[in-house]
Design a protein around this motif. Structure first.
Motif, mmCIF file in Angstrom:
data_model
loop_
_atom_site.group_PDB
_atom_site.id
_atom_site.type_symbol
_atom_site.label_atom_id
_atom_site.label_comp_id
_atom_site.label_asym_id
_atom_site.label_seq_id
_atom_site.Cartn_x
_atom_site.Cartn_y
_atom_site.Cartn_z
ATOM 1 N N ASN A 48 -0.634 -115.341 -2.025
ATOM 2 C CA ASN A 48 -1.408 -114.521 -2.941
ATOM 3 C C ASN A 48 -0.867 -113.098 -2.812
ATOM 4 O O ASN A 48 -1.039 -112.465 -1.765
ATOM 5 C CB ASN A 48 -2.890 -114.556 -2.571
ATOM 6 N N VAL A 49 -0.179 -112.624 -3.849
ATOM 7 C CA VAL A 49 0.316 -111.249 -3.839
ATOM 8 C C VAL A 49 -0.849 -110.357 -4.243
ATOM 9 O O VAL A 49 -1.253 -110.334 -5.405
ATOM 10 C CB VAL A 49 1.527 -111.055 -4.777
ATOM 11 N N VAL A 50 -1.401 -109.658 -3.270
ATOM 12 C CA VAL A 50 -2.555 -108.798 -3.508
ATOM 13 C C VAL A 50 -2.133 -107.576 -4.317
ATOM 14 O O VAL A 50 -2.787 -107.215 -5.294
ATOM 15 C CB VAL A 50 -3.199 -108.365 -2.170
ATOM 16 N N TYR A 51 -1.003 -106.957 -3.906
ATOM 17 C CA TYR A 51 -0.574 -105.739 -4.595
ATOM 18 C C TYR A 51 0.856 -105.411 -4.214
ATOM 19 O O TYR A 51 1.312 -105.757 -3.120
ATOM 20 C CB TYR A 51 -1.480 -104.557 -4.212
ATOM 21 N N THR A 52 1.539 -104.752 -5.120
ATOM 22 C CA THR A 52 2.873 -104.222 -4.870
ATOM 23 C C THR A 52 2.868 -102.758 -5.264
ATOM 24 O O THR A 52 2.051 -102.331 -6.084
ATOM 25 C CB THR A 52 3.951 -104.944 -5.706
ATOM 26 N N SER A 53 3.765 -102.000 -4.666
ATOM 27 C CA SER A 53 3.865 -100.595 -5.024
ATOM 28 C C SER A 53 5.257 -100.092 -4.707
ATOM 29 O O SER A 53 5.931 -100.619 -3.824
ATOM 30 C CB SER A 53 2.843 -99.774 -4.235
ATOM 31 N N GLN A 54 5.675 -99.076 -5.435
ATOM 32 C CA GLN A 54 6.884 -98.358 -5.058
ATOM 33 C C GLN A 54 6.480 -97.397 -3.945
ATOM 34 O O GLN A 54 5.308 -97.158 -3.712
ATOM 35 C CB GLN A 54 7.457 -97.598 -6.263
ATOM 36 N N PHE A 55 7.468 -96.832 -3.258
ATOM 37 C CA PHE A 55 7.140 -95.913 -2.185
ATOM 38 C C PHE A 55 7.909 -94.624 -2.368
ATOM 39 O O PHE A 55 9.133 -94.672 -2.497
ATOM 40 C CB PHE A 55 7.475 -96.536 -0.818
ATOM 41 N N PRO A 56 7.235 -93.484 -2.389
ATOM 42 C CA PRO A 56 5.777 -93.363 -2.345
ATOM 43 C C PRO A 56 5.158 -93.793 -3.675
ATOM 44 O O PRO A 56 5.796 -93.719 -4.725
ATOM 45 C CB PRO A 56 5.547 -91.874 -2.078
ATOM 46 N N ALA A 57 3.931 -94.230 -3.603
ATOM 47 C CA ALA A 57 3.221 -94.728 -4.783
ATOM 48 C C ALA A 57 2.862 -93.582 -5.725
ATOM 49 O O ALA A 57 2.519 -92.490 -5.280
ATOM 50 C CB ALA A 57 1.946 -95.446 -4.351
ATOM 51 N N ASP A 58 2.936 -93.856 -7.031
ATOM 52 C CA ASP A 58 2.505 -92.896 -8.048
ATOM 53 C C ASP A 58 1.170 -93.379 -8.601
ATOM 54 O O ASP A 58 1.120 -94.344 -9.368
ATOM 55 C CB ASP A 58 3.540 -92.797 -9.171
ATOM 56 N N LEU A 59 0.082 -92.731 -8.210
ATOM 57 C CA LEU A 59 -1.261 -93.127 -8.625
ATOM 58 C C LEU A 59 -1.715 -92.420 -9.892
ATOM 59 O O LEU A 59 -2.792 -92.726 -10.423
ATOM 60 C CB LEU A 59 -2.260 -92.849 -7.494
ATOM 61 N N ASN A 60 -0.929 -91.490 -10.401
ATOM 62 C CA ASN A 60 -1.299 -90.733 -11.585
ATOM 63 C C ASN A 60 -1.371 -91.641 -12.805
ATOM 64 O O ASN A 60 -0.474 -92.442 -13.062
ATOM 65 C CB ASN A 60 -0.286 -89.611 -11.838
ATOM 66 N N ASN A 61 -2.473 -91.490 -13.550
ATOM 67 C CA ASN A 61 -2.678 -92.250 -14.785
ATOM 68 C C ASN A 61 -2.504 -93.750 -14.584
ATOM 69 O O ASN A 61 -2.021 -94.457 -15.466
ATOM 70 C CB ASN A 61 -1.743 -91.746 -15.893
ATOM 71 N N ASP A 62 -2.870 -94.240 -13.397
ATOM 72 C CA ASP A 62 -2.795 -95.665 -13.051
ATOM 73 C C ASP A 62 -1.377 -96.223 -13.158
ATOM 74 O O ASP A 62 -1.176 -97.416 -13.406
ATOM 75 C CB ASP A 62 -3.742 -96.493 -13.918
ATOM 76 N N ALA A 63 -0.367 -95.375 -12.926
ATOM 77 C CA ALA A 63 1.032 -95.823 -12.994
ATOM 78 C C ALA A 63 1.295 -96.957 -12.015
ATOM 79 O O ALA A 63 2.047 -97.892 -12.324
ATOM 80 C CB ALA A 63 1.976 -94.653 -12.730
ATOM 81 N N ASP A 64 0.691 -96.903 -10.826
ATOM 82 C CA ASP A 64 0.908 -97.956 -9.830
ATOM 83 C C ASP A 64 0.379 -99.302 -10.304
ATOM 84 O O ASP A 64 1.004 -100.339 -10.081
ATOM 85 C CB ASP A 64 0.276 -97.581 -8.492
ATOM 86 N N ILE A 65 -0.759 -99.291 -10.997
ATOM 87 C CA ILE A 65 -1.342 -100.545 -11.496
ATOM 88 C C ILE A 65 -0.427 -101.150 -12.553
ATOM 89 O O ILE A 65 -0.140 -102.359 -12.534
ATOM 90 C CB ILE A 65 -2.765 -100.303 -12.035
ATOM 91 N N GLU A 66 0.066 -100.314 -13.459
ATOM 92 C CA GLU A 66 0.977 -100.801 -14.496
ATOM 93 C C GLU A 66 2.272 -101.340 -13.881
ATOM 94 O O GLU A 66 2.770 -102.395 -14.272
ATOM 95 C CB GLU A 66 1.301 -99.696 -15.496
ATOM 96 N N THR A 67 2.799 -100.634 -12.879
ATOM 97 C CA THR A 67 4.022 -101.077 -12.206
ATOM 98 C C THR A 67 3.805 -102.419 -11.522
ATOM 99 O O THR A 67 4.647 -103.321 -11.619
ATOM 100 C CB THR A 67 4.490 -100.016 -11.189
#
Length: 190
Positions: A48-67
């Motif tokens: 179960n892939v809970v979440y992925t992110s680039q590093f460092p994460a960009d949380l602005n305007n939910d960019a991390d969720i879209e990524t």
């Protein structure tokens, strides 16, 4: 019995809760969704892939969720997210087949349920109990549930790392028998 799509284990289903901010900057729940599982029944495991992110994460305007959503939908995510992180939960069937592999990553593995045996190339296997943590540093390793009857669950956080060279040899990704079952990460090609 399993309650989340694709889940093969009888362990309790999981829910992912993502937080965010409302228009006034106060913390809120962005979304709550049931876990989505990918079964590797040949090896007696489900991911179960809970979440992925680039590093460092960009949380602005939910960019991390879209990524995250874009990467998940692409079907190209390997065990490691190049230039980023992966948070994954793995359920192990009783007496599952240990899949020896190496990722080019620094990983934290936490036993959430049951016992999990950590197998390395040149060390005695280590039985990890609930709450135990493995810091896996780009080594050839495998995970096995030694119980004959009970399922086990681990949480893994994998972080991309710089190329590792040991005794003059590059220690890139090696999926072993998992090649063809999981996508290559591609982070050892940089």
């Amino acid at each position: 019995m399993a309650s989340n799509p694709g889940q093969i284990s009888p362990l309790r289903g999981i829910t992912r809760h993502i937080t965010g901010h409302n228009d006034s900057g106060r913390a809120v729940i962005h979304s709550s969704t049931p876990g989505q599982w990918d079964a590797l029944e040949e090896a007696g495991m489900a991911f179960n892939v809970v979440y992925t992110s680039q590093f460092p994460a960009d949380l602005n305007n939910d960019a991390d969720i879209e990524t995250h959503e874009t990467l998940k939908q692409s079907g190209k995510l390997g065990l490691v997210n190049p230039g980023g992180t992966v948070c994954r939960i793995v359920d192990f069937a009783p007496n599952n087949q240990a899949v020896m592999h190496r990722t080019q990553s620094l990983d934290y593995g936490v036993v959430l349920e049951g016992q999990v045996e950590m197998i390395l190339e040149d060390s005695e296997p280590v039985i990890m109990q609930r709450g135990d943590v493995a810091v896996q540093r780009a080594t050839m390793h495998g995970w096995r549930n030694p119980s004959e009857t009970e399922w086990a669950r681990c949480l893994f956080v994998l972080q991309d790392c710089q190329r590792l060279t040991v005794a003059g040899k590059e220690m890139g990704e090696d999926l072993g028998v998992a090649a063809g079952l999981v996508n290559p990460s591609g982070n050892d090609q940089k």
